[in-house]
Design an enzyme around this catalytic site. Structure first.
Site, short mmCIF file in Angstrom:
data_model
loop_
_atom_site.label_atom_id
_atom_site.label_comp_id
_atom_site.label_asym_id
_atom_site.label_seq_id
_atom_site.Cartn_x
_atom_site.Cartn_y
_atom_site.Cartn_z
N GLY A 1 -15.13 -2.50 0.95
CA GLY A 1 -15.53 -1.16 0.58
C GLY A 1 -17.03 -1.00 0.43
O GLY A 1 -17.50 0.01 -0.08
N SER B 1 -19.11 -1.18 3.06
CA SER B 1 -19.61 -0.71 4.36
C SER B 1 -20.19 -1.82 5.23
O SER B 1 -21.17 -1.60 5.96
CB SER B 1 -20.66 0.41 4.17
N SER B 2 -19.59 -3.00 5.18
CA SER B 2 -20.09 -4.09 6.03
C SER B 2 -19.92 -3.75 7.51
O SER B 2 -20.79 -4.07 8.33
CB SER B 2 -19.35 -5.40 5.70
N ASP C 1 -21.83 6.36 5.30
CA ASP C 1 -22.27 4.96 5.32
C ASP C 1 -23.46 4.76 6.25
O ASP C 1 -24.45 4.10 5.91
CB ASP C 1 -21.12 4.05 5.76
#
Length: 398
Positions: free
Chosen positions: A83, A85-86, A130
């Site tokens: 969660g 945002s990789s 993101d």
């Protein structure tokens, strides 16, 4: 805000039209492909496909036929499927790499918009938050991100509080599950039914924000309209068709996405109520930060707590482990705590008084991580305080 953790890619441009990818993490296999034929398999959201999304987005934007080949080595400190945002960070990093290696330039806003669109190649119907913060972030300040047009405003966080990330250690890959895309479709359907009920051109409306803008009303007024238009019970596809005056075939071919074709019921009331109330909390958060009153930290914490309750009960994107972790964080001294990211796993973010940070970290580690061997093994990279970090950068060899 962008956290301090990041993804790094070391790049060597080469004369061949081949991209070679390697990862310092042995769990991720090496990959190579010709830049003449970038193929992204939506059924397999493996790590290199996110890299290819960034490449393909820039390639298509400029209409590039001849691309520079690259040898790339990737490293990163963002926990995957957490969660944080990789995946979007990797798409953005790849887009910036592609742009630089091929001698092209774009503004940060343009590149954020391209990377938002290109991540959809892997099947994720993301909204762009993101990718926007990945490029527009500045060290030391949070940002209010707004769209149509995309823009970012500084939000100075109050002193005296730290933000702590805690990973539930439940992994959630947006592209590998349907939860996220179903929520996107529920919001789209809610948009269309609201528009139809108010005599708007519903076929052109895609976002709940668009309804508010067309009606020219406040978020509070939109919440009243939601109560008037929707019933709390789930809507069947047949009822949605009746409300819109279309056939089931039209619904499936003109509105539903490929990965929501088999969904039979949609919760429109709950999703619309969450979206409008959450938008109100975002604006209230910024207002409190701007006013910088003595009670700011307490007020912000209350907003975070309200947000988690709405995510849990109205948007239904939490999970038992996240709820447990939020409770532990609050019991351990956090003023506010909520899930962050897409949900259904991943991380919480908590606001903690700076003078209580050390004891907070100790208590959370004891209550959540030490009681589970799997979590304890991941604890080193799962629990940390962070500050607003900067956006994407390119470092060139001297």
């Amino acid at each position: 805000m962008a956290i301090e953790q990041d993804i790094l890619i070391a790049v060597e441009p080469v004369n061949t039209q081949v991209v070679q990818l390697a990862n310092t993490n042995p769990l991720y296999s090496d990959f190579s492909t010709s830049v003449k034929n970038i193929h992204i398999n939506k059924t397999k959201p493996v790590w290199h496909n996110y890299f290819l999304c960034g490449l393909k987005g820039v390639q298509e934007h400029f209409g590039l036929n001849s691309l520079t080949g690259m040898n790339c080595l990737l490293d990163g400190t963002i926990p995957p499927s957490s969660g944080l945002s990789s995946s979007s960070a990797l798409v953005c990093c790849a887009g910036l790499v592609m742009l630089t290696a091929n001698g092209k330039t774009l503004s940060k806003v343009e590149l954020a918009e391209i990377c938002t669109k290109s991540e959809r190649y892997i099947g994720t119907e993301g909204g762009g938050m993101d990718q926007s913060i990945s490029f527009l972030a500045e060290e030391g300040t949070a940002k209010l991100i707004e769209f149509s047009p995309l823009r970012a405003t500084d939000v100075r966080l109050p002193s005296g509080a730290a933000f702590v990330i805690a990973n539930s250690c439940v992994e959630m890959n947006k592209a590998a599950t349907s939860h996220y895309n179903i929520r996107v479709m529920e919001c789209r359907l809610a948009t269309k039914l609201l528009s139809k009920s108010k005599g708007l051109e519903w076929k052109k409306m895609l976002k709940l924000q668009d309804v508010q803008a067309k009606l020219g009303v406040s978020l509070k007024e939109m919440l009243t309209i939601v109560e008037e238009v929707f019933h709390p019970e789930p809507y069947s596809v047949e009822e949605i068709c009746t409300c819109l005056g279309i056939s089931l075939e039209e619904l499936r071919t003109q509105i539903l996405s490929q990965n929501t074709q088999d969904v039979t019921t949609f919760k429109l009331y709950q999703r619309a109520k969450h979206v409008y109330s959450e938008a109100g909390r975002v604006l209230e958060f910024k207002k409190i930060c701007s006013e910088a009153s003595a009670s700011a930290i307490q007020l912000l914490g209350e907003l975070m707590n309200q947000s988690h309750i709405s995510c849990r009960d109205m948007y239904e994107c939490s999970c038992p482990e996240l709820d447990q972790l939020v409770d532990i964080c609050l019991q351990s001294g956090a003023i506010g705590s909520r899930l962050t990211g897409a949900g259904w796993g991943g991380c919480t973010v908590s606001m903690v008084p700076s003078d209580k940070l050390s004891i907070f970290l100790t208590n959370v580690k004891e209550a959540y991580y030490k009681r589970n061997d799997q979590r304890l093994a991941l604890e080193k990279n799962s629990l940390f305080a962070t500050k607003p970090g900067g956006g994407a950068l390119v470092f060139l060899e001297a």
